[in-house]
Design an enzyme around this catalytic site. Structure first.
Site, short mmCIF file in Angstrom:
data_model
loop_
_atom_site.label_atom_id
_atom_site.label_comp_id
_atom_site.label_asym_id
_atom_site.label_seq_id
_atom_site.Cartn_x
_atom_site.Cartn_y
_atom_site.Cartn_z
N SER A 187 19.48 22.13 -2.03
CA SER A 187 19.16 21.97 -0.61
C SER A 187 19.11 23.34 0.07
O SER A 187 18.31 24.19 -0.33
CB SER A 187 20.18 21.03 0.05
OG SER A 187 19.78 20.65 1.34
N ASP B 3 11.61 13.07 -0.38
CA ASP B 3 12.68 13.81 0.28
C ASP B 3 12.52 13.76 1.80
O ASP B 3 11.46 14.09 2.33
CB ASP B 3 12.67 15.26 -0.20
CG ASP B 3 14.00 15.97 0.01
OD1 ASP B 3 14.68 15.66 1.01
OD2 ASP B 3 14.34 16.83 -0.81
N HIS C 265 17.32 13.20 -2.32
CA HIS C 265 17.71 14.58 -2.09
C HIS C 265 19.04 14.95 -2.74
O HIS C 265 19.25 16.10 -3.15
CB HIS C 265 17.79 14.82 -0.58
CG HIS C 265 18.06 16.22 -0.18
ND1 HIS C 265 17.09 17.20 -0.13
CD2 HIS C 265 19.22 16.84 0.20
CE1 HIS C 265 17.62 18.34 0.27
NE2 HIS C 265 18.91 18.15 0.47
#
Length: 429
Positions: free
Chosen positions: A142, A379, A407
């Site tokens: 991320s 996502d 995610h």
């Protein structure tokens, strides 16, 4: 330096002193903490290092409690879990900062040194302290993926290889372009959720109806407004978030006509978990800022281009009231007691008109570091199309585009995602 054993691993604490501003190495210093993790059976081997850069901004590294991706990593690497500056056991950014720096302008200047560019320079200080000139591997999840692309841009000599999961940023995209891409993905996640749990649309409307007519204060002291309740949609980007939201909505008014204490406590807990520490909210939009031009509360401004998120209009017209996503809004610094003291600094950060570059496109086009990246087609936090465009910029990057995972798949796939990326760079199936 302290060493301990648990869960079949050997853990070693490391603390490093780094400049707050790396361009002023003789200025104010802060501490950065990192935890070294080795498999107990491999403690005597000189395994290569893998630096983990986690999500955020403003989140510490995960604690090694067992499971997740770590056991797979420890088969091949000695792992370093970095508490990025300002988080965890590193010198914190929290309310104590306000007692030391009372001027909002000084607070904003201080906070400007907690983005990916500074994190990468911290990592280089740490690498040289631990292994000298030898490069190491990096795994960025991320926001950690954004940091990894910054690493590839400005210090590729420090990297032997890079793995990125759900973190390929739009290297050319402004904050406005990012949110224009993300809001439709949030709409799609709402549609999926209400399609999976049709009764939740009515429960959402019931809560919104009550919040429109009543002032509700959560146990932590923040008002539960319609907009605050909508922001629980941030949960929808994780593999288990839709179920979590469904059970939250299952019976908000248990035993009465007003929201139950249990419901309000759970809402409070979820909202606190979304925000994390103040760095997340203060620097979220700044993670997309580089060059000239202020972000100027981009998510708030761009939301007006998507009227489906207007709860009042939706409620009055009978349309579904939609949840929002991973967006930071100015009202959060008025409502949240933990954020309220940072409100003036937040305004200054949103209005800042010049930020250092985070990416070097020429360097990325000439990249020689082996890179593999997982791009999640659905996502909600990083737009797939922007990620694919960046994958085409970074020379030699091997993408894995999949709709099988969400995610948070690095954590929830029990090592499958990391194993696949390692296989891509090792040319193994």
């Amino acid at each position: 330096m302290t060493t301990s054993r648990q869960h079949g691993t050997v853990l070693t604490d490391h603390t490093f002193t780094v400049p707050l501003d790396h361009d002023r190495p003789d200025g104010e210093q802060i501490e950065v903490y990192a935890r070294e993790v080795r498999a107990a059976g491999e403690a005597g081997r000189d395994l290569p290092w893998l630096l983990f850069l986690g999500g955020g901004p403003g989140s510490p590294a995960p604690r090694p409690t067992g499971g997740g991706w770590l056991p797979r990593a420890l088969r091949d690497y000695r792992v370093l879990l970095l508490d990025q500056r300002g988080t965890g056991r590193s010198t914190p950014v929290d309310r104590r900062l306000l007692s030391r720096i009372s001027d909002p302008d000084a607070q904003a200047r201080y906070l400007s040194h907690f983005r990916a560019d500074a994190i990468v320079r911290d990592a280089e200080v740490i690498r040289r302290a631990l292994i000298g000139d030898r490069p190491w591997s990096v795994l960025g999840q991320s926001f950690g993926g954004l940091c990894t692309v910054t690493y590839l841009s400005f210090a590729p000599e420090g990297l032997a290889e890079a793995f990125i999961t759900g973190g390929l940023p739009g290297v050319r995209a402004t904050a406005d372009e990012v949110y224009r891409a993300l809001y439709p993905r949030v709409v799609a996640k709402n549609a999926e959720h209400f399609g999976r749990f049709p009764g939740d649309a009515g429960q959402m409307r019931a809560v919104v109806r009550y919040l429109r007519d009543h002032q509700v204060v959560l146990p932590g002291g923040r008002p539960l407004t319609v907009e605050a309740f909508q922001s629980l949609g941030n949960l929808l980007g994780g593999s288990d978030g839709s179920r979590t939201l469904h059970f939250l909505l299952e019976d908000p008014f248990t035993g009465g006509t007003e929201p139950s204490d249990a419901f309000l406590s759970e809402v409070d807990r979820e909202l606190a978990g979304i925000a994390g520490g103040p760095l997340y909210s203060l620097l979220h939009e700044a993670t997309y800022a580089q060059g000239e031009g202020a972000t100027n509360w981009s998510a708030h401004r761009i939301r007006a281009e998507f009227p489906a998120f207007d709860a009042g209009v939706a409620f009055d017209s009978g349309a579904p009231v939609l949840f929002t996503g991973e967006m930071i809004y100015p009202w959060m610094f008025d409502d949240d007691p933990a954020l309220r003291p940072f409100g003036k600094a937040a305004e200054l950060i949103a209005g800042r008109t010049a930020w250092p570059a985070l990416y070097d496109l020429d360097r990325l086009r000439a990249n020689t570091v082996p890179v593999a990246a997982a791009i999640y087609y659905d996502d909600m936090y990083l737009d797939c199309d922007l990620s694919i465009a960046t994958a085409r910029v970074i020379r030699g990057l091997r993408p894995w585009i999949t709709n099988e995972y969400q995610h948070n798949a690095l954590r929830t796939s029990n090592g499958v995602v990391l194993d696949h990326l390692i296989g891509l760079l090792r040319d193994t199936p």
